[in-house]
Design a protein around this motif. Structure first.
Motif, PDB file in Angstrom:
ATOM      1  N   LEU A   1       0.832  -1.205   0.000  1.00 50.74           N
ATOM      2  CA  LEU A   1       0.000   0.000   0.000  1.00 50.74           C
ATOM      3  C   LEU A   1       0.864   1.251   0.000  1.00 50.74           C
ATOM      4  N   ASP A   2       0.494   2.213  -0.857  1.00 51.35           N
ATOM      5  CA  ASP A   2       1.105   3.536  -0.861  1.00 51.35           C
ATOM      6  C   ASP A   2       0.045   4.575  -0.537  1.00 51.35           C
ATOM      7  N   VAL A   3       0.420   5.570   0.255  1.00 51.20           N
ATOM      8  CA  VAL A   3      -0.426   6.723   0.547  1.00 51.20           C
ATOM      9  C   VAL A   3       0.197   7.915  -0.161  1.00 51.20           C
ATOM     10  N   THR A   4      -0.542   8.547  -1.065  1.00 50.91           N
ATOM     11  CA  THR A   4       0.041   9.577  -1.922  1.00 50.91           C
ATOM     12  C   THR A   4      -0.837  10.824  -1.980  1.00 50.91           C
ATOM     13  N   SER A   5      -0.231  11.906  -2.426  1.00 49.20           N
ATOM     14  CA  SER A   5      -0.987  13.139  -2.682  1.00 49.20           C
ATOM     15  C   SER A   5      -0.288  13.920  -3.779  1.00 49.20           C
TER      16      SER A   5
ATOM     17  N   GLY B   1       1.080  21.095  -7.538  1.00 47.26           N
ATOM     18  CA  GLY B   1       2.161  20.655  -8.408  1.00 47.26           C
ATOM     19  C   GLY B   1       3.212  19.793  -7.741  1.00 47.26           C
ATOM     20  N   THR B   2       2.972  19.373  -6.497  1.00 44.62           N
ATOM     21  CA  THR B   2       3.949  18.566  -5.769  1.00 44.62           C
ATOM     22  C   THR B   2       3.377  17.198  -5.457  1.00 44.62           C
ATOM     23  N   ARG B   3       4.075  16.162  -5.863  1.00 45.56           N
ATOM     24  CA  ARG B   3       3.683  14.771  -5.595  1.00 45.56           C
ATOM     25  C   ARG B   3       4.438  14.276  -4.368  1.00 45.56           C
ATOM     26  N   GLU B   4       3.713  13.715  -3.393  1.00 44.89           N
ATOM     27  CA  GLU B   4       4.322  13.223  -2.160  1.00 44.89           C
ATOM     28  C   GLU B   4       3.808  11.826  -1.833  1.00 44.89           C
ATOM     29  N   THR B   5       4.668  11.051  -1.167  1.00 42.44           N
ATOM     30  CA  THR B   5       4.282   9.759  -0.603  1.00 42.44           C
ATOM     31  C   THR B   5       4.356   9.876   0.915  1.00 42.44           C
ATOM     32  N   HIS B   6       3.320   9.388   1.596  1.00 40.85           N
ATOM     33  CA  HIS B   6       3.210   9.599   3.042  1.00 40.85           C
ATOM     34  C   HIS B   6       3.254   8.283   3.813  1.00 40.85           C
ATOM     35  N   ASN B   7       3.994   7.301   3.342  1.00 40.17           N
ATOM     36  CA  ASN B   7       3.982   5.982   3.969  1.00 40.17           C
ATOM     37  C   ASN B   7       4.697   5.989   5.317  1.00 40.17           C
TER      38      ASN B   7
ATOM     39  N   LEU C   1      -0.893  -2.144  -4.146  1.00 39.43           N
ATOM     40  CA  LEU C   1       0.074  -2.494  -5.187  1.00 39.43           C
ATOM     41  C   LEU C   1      -0.116  -3.890  -5.761  1.00 39.43           C
ATOM     42  N   ASN C   2      -0.590  -4.819  -4.988  1.00 40.53           N
ATOM     43  CA  ASN C   2      -0.772  -6.191  -5.507  1.00 40.53           C
ATOM     44  C   ASN C   2      -2.062  -6.798  -4.969  1.00 40.53           C
ATOM     45  N   PRO C   3      -3.195  -6.280  -5.431  1.00 42.24           N
ATOM     46  CA  PRO C   3      -4.482  -6.756  -4.914  1.00 42.24           C
ATOM     47  C   PRO C   3      -4.715  -8.237  -5.140  1.00 42.24           C
ATOM     48  N   GLN C   4      -4.041  -8.820  -6.151  1.00 42.50           N
ATOM     49  CA  GLN C   4      -4.219 -10.246  -6.420  1.00 42.50           C
ATOM     50  C   GLN C   4      -3.737 -11.116  -5.264  1.00 42.50           C
TER      51      GLN C   4
END
Length: 551
Positions: A175-179, A183-189, A212-215
């Motif tokens: 799982l990734d937590v993103t925003s 204009g700024t991309r961040e990951t909040h893991n 990321l891998n629901p399967q």
């Protein structure tokens, strides 16, 4: 009286606990008054709607969704009463259509045919042949169905929540937590396990969630991808994206995969852009994040609603954002990563050079003693006839190199990688009952019972999937690579293979090429009856073959 737009999770929390899915034993109690802006992410945009009618409608939908989840887990024979949708269409929200399709596909004997039929369902009404002839790797395509239940049952927000509660979901791994704001991309893991309270708090604060891998957690996604990988001849992967209303989780970028965006819930605004240069057409790697000023004007701008599909080839820049009035849940199915001619030649050329240098003296002859004086970047502008001669010699050797190219061996190298990438097959009920997984071995009356495979000369067998096993040689020994023991998590385990005795290689080829027909064990081209049964038992125990009749 007016209220804010209710997110997917806020809706989910309104369901009475007595009808919640089994995993949701207690609903999350989030104190919104104490919630602060996290990681600089703004709260979800709002939209004004009448509270009584809207709340009643939303609670009814979510209540039915939870009931359907219970029914799906309990008995496939139970029916949910159909409801009238917003557009007056008949709503069948329990995924019955997809379940029925997968059940029908399980009756198709040839797994290649299953893959073709499932892919046709994915892109319908676009014909498969015209898609691969006119669209694949060439241009985006949009399918708008006006049927929000078309993909129902593939994945849902309720399933997302169940996974968070019941499974070991790790930030950065599953799982990734993103925003993406201003204009700024961040990951909040954070580190460690993704627990529901924290994950949903991120979501309520305006962050997107990417599984990321629901399967690995959803048997339906596993089933669909394991079938589709035979259509693509490459790994079929998937990510699930849950995005709050009024937000965007990712910057504009392009990917190194062929992408099929399947809208499952809500709606999402998409913009797709042409590759910026010829160098970015069908790229080898994904791009960094782009600024809006880098990408020009979109060639396609659309709002995907549930039941819609958007395909775009690798290299096409894209970005998706949620409108203020709805969240979005979509799954992106991917294929054809690192599966180009160039990727194959990266394996062919080094091997060809090795063979050529062993067998052809021209490749072993020394370079001119003075070649450094006229070749190289510092000499590239020189008008020197020796440079022309040098390039001519290189061209001659490159042409001769094709005579030493072990193409089949290089393809087998690619195949080994593909089989390692593959999901294990999700067996149909019939395959399960006739394979080692359904063998009647058990503990009874103080001893192990029915542990023999019961395979005899007259037993009819076949490999369990068209692409589940492959013979490959390293020049000294022949190994059988197979997918049936793979993990549902990408590359969690090492490639699965074992050495095949020389006297068994013909029999293994015979089995592979006989698919989808069943053949008797006695028809295997081995030297003796014992060899035939021994090979069949080995393959049965590894889950590579199954029998025509239940053992």
């Amino acid at each position: 009286m007016e209220r804010k737009h209710m997110s997917a999770f806020a809706l989910y929390k309104t369901i009475p606990t007595e009808v919640s899915p089994p995993a949701a034993k207690a609903s999350l109690q989030v104190n919104k008054k104490k919630r602060k802006k996290e990681n600089g992410v703004s709260k979800v945009s709002t939209v004004k709607t009448p509270v009584k009618t809207e709340k009643k409608k939303m609670r009814k939908k979510l209540l039915k969704s939870a009931l359907r989840e219970e029914i799906h887990k309990g008995s496939t024979e139970m029916q949910v009463e159909e409801d009238e949708g917003e557009e007056g269409e008949c709503v069948n929200g329990d995924g019955a259509a997809l379940n029925a399709l997968l059940a029908d596909l399980s009756k198709v004997s040839n797994s290649k045919d299953r893959a073709i039929k499932l892919f046709q369902w994915l892109i319908s009404p676009v014909p498969t042949k015209s898609f691969f002839r006119e669209t694949w790797e060439k241009k985006p395509i949009l399918v708008q169905r006006k049927n929000r239940n078309y993909y129902k049952g593939l994945f849902s927000t309720v399933e997302f929540d169940r996974i968070l509660r019941q499974e070991e979901v790790q930030y950065g791994v599953n799982l990734d937590v993103t925003s993406y704001t201003n204009g700024t991309r961040e990951t909040h893991n954070p580190p460690g396990r993704a627990l529901p309270f924290t994950v949903w708090d991120f979501y309520e604060s305006g962050c997107s969630l990417r599984m990321l891998n629901p399967q690995a957690f959803s048997s339906t996604v596993w089933s669909v991808l394991s079938i589709l990988q035979e259509q693509f001849g490459s790994m079929a992967g998937a990510n699930v994206y849950l995005t709050p209303a009024g937000t965007q989780g990712f910057a504009p970028h392009y990917d190194d995969i062929e992408a099929f965006v399947v809208q499952l819930e809500g709606k999402k605004h998409w913009r797709v852009y042409n590759p910026r240069t010829e160098d970015e057409v069908l790229p080898v790697l994904s791009s960094p994040n782009f600024a809006q000023s880098d990408i020009g004007k979109p060639i396609l701008e659309v709002v995907l609603e549930a039941g819609d599909l958007l395909y775009f080839p690798r290299g096409f820049i894209h970005q998706g954002d949620c409108l203020p009035d709805a969240h979005s849940l979509h799954i992106t199915i991917s294929a054809h990563q690192k599966n180009s001619w160039g990727d194959l030649l990266q394996k062919v050329i080094p091997a060809a050079l090795e063979v050529a240098m062993e067998e052809d003296v021209e490749f072993r002859q020394g370079l001119p003693l003075d070649y450094l004086t006229y070749m190289g970047v510092q000499n590239s502008d020189k008008d020197d006839p020796r440079r022309t001669t040098f390039f001519s010699r290189i061209e001659t050797l490159m042409k001769k190199l094709t005579n030493y190219s072990p193409v089949d061996a290089a393809v087998d190298q690619k195949a080994r990688g593909f089989l390692h990438d593959c999901l294990p097959p999700m067996l149909t009920p019939e395959e399960l009952a006739s394979s080692v997984q359904g063998a009647p071995a058990r503990w009874e009356r103080g001893q192990a019972m029915d542990v023999d495979s019961h395979i005899a000369s007259k037993t009819r067998v076949r490999i369990i999937r068209a692409g589940c096993a492959r013979l490959c040689s390293d020049g000294e020994a022949v190994h059988l690579y197979y997918t049936t023991d793979n993990s549902r998590v990408y590359h969690k385990e090492e490639p699965k293979s074992f050495e095949i005795n020389a006297e068994h290689t013909d029999a293994m080829e015979f089995l592979i090429h006989s698919y989808p027909k069943f053949v008797t064990v006695e028809s295997l081209p081995c030297d003796s009856k014992e060899d035939k049964i021994s090979l069949a038992e080995l393959l049965f125990e590894r889950g590579i073959i199954h029998t025509a009749e239940h053992l």
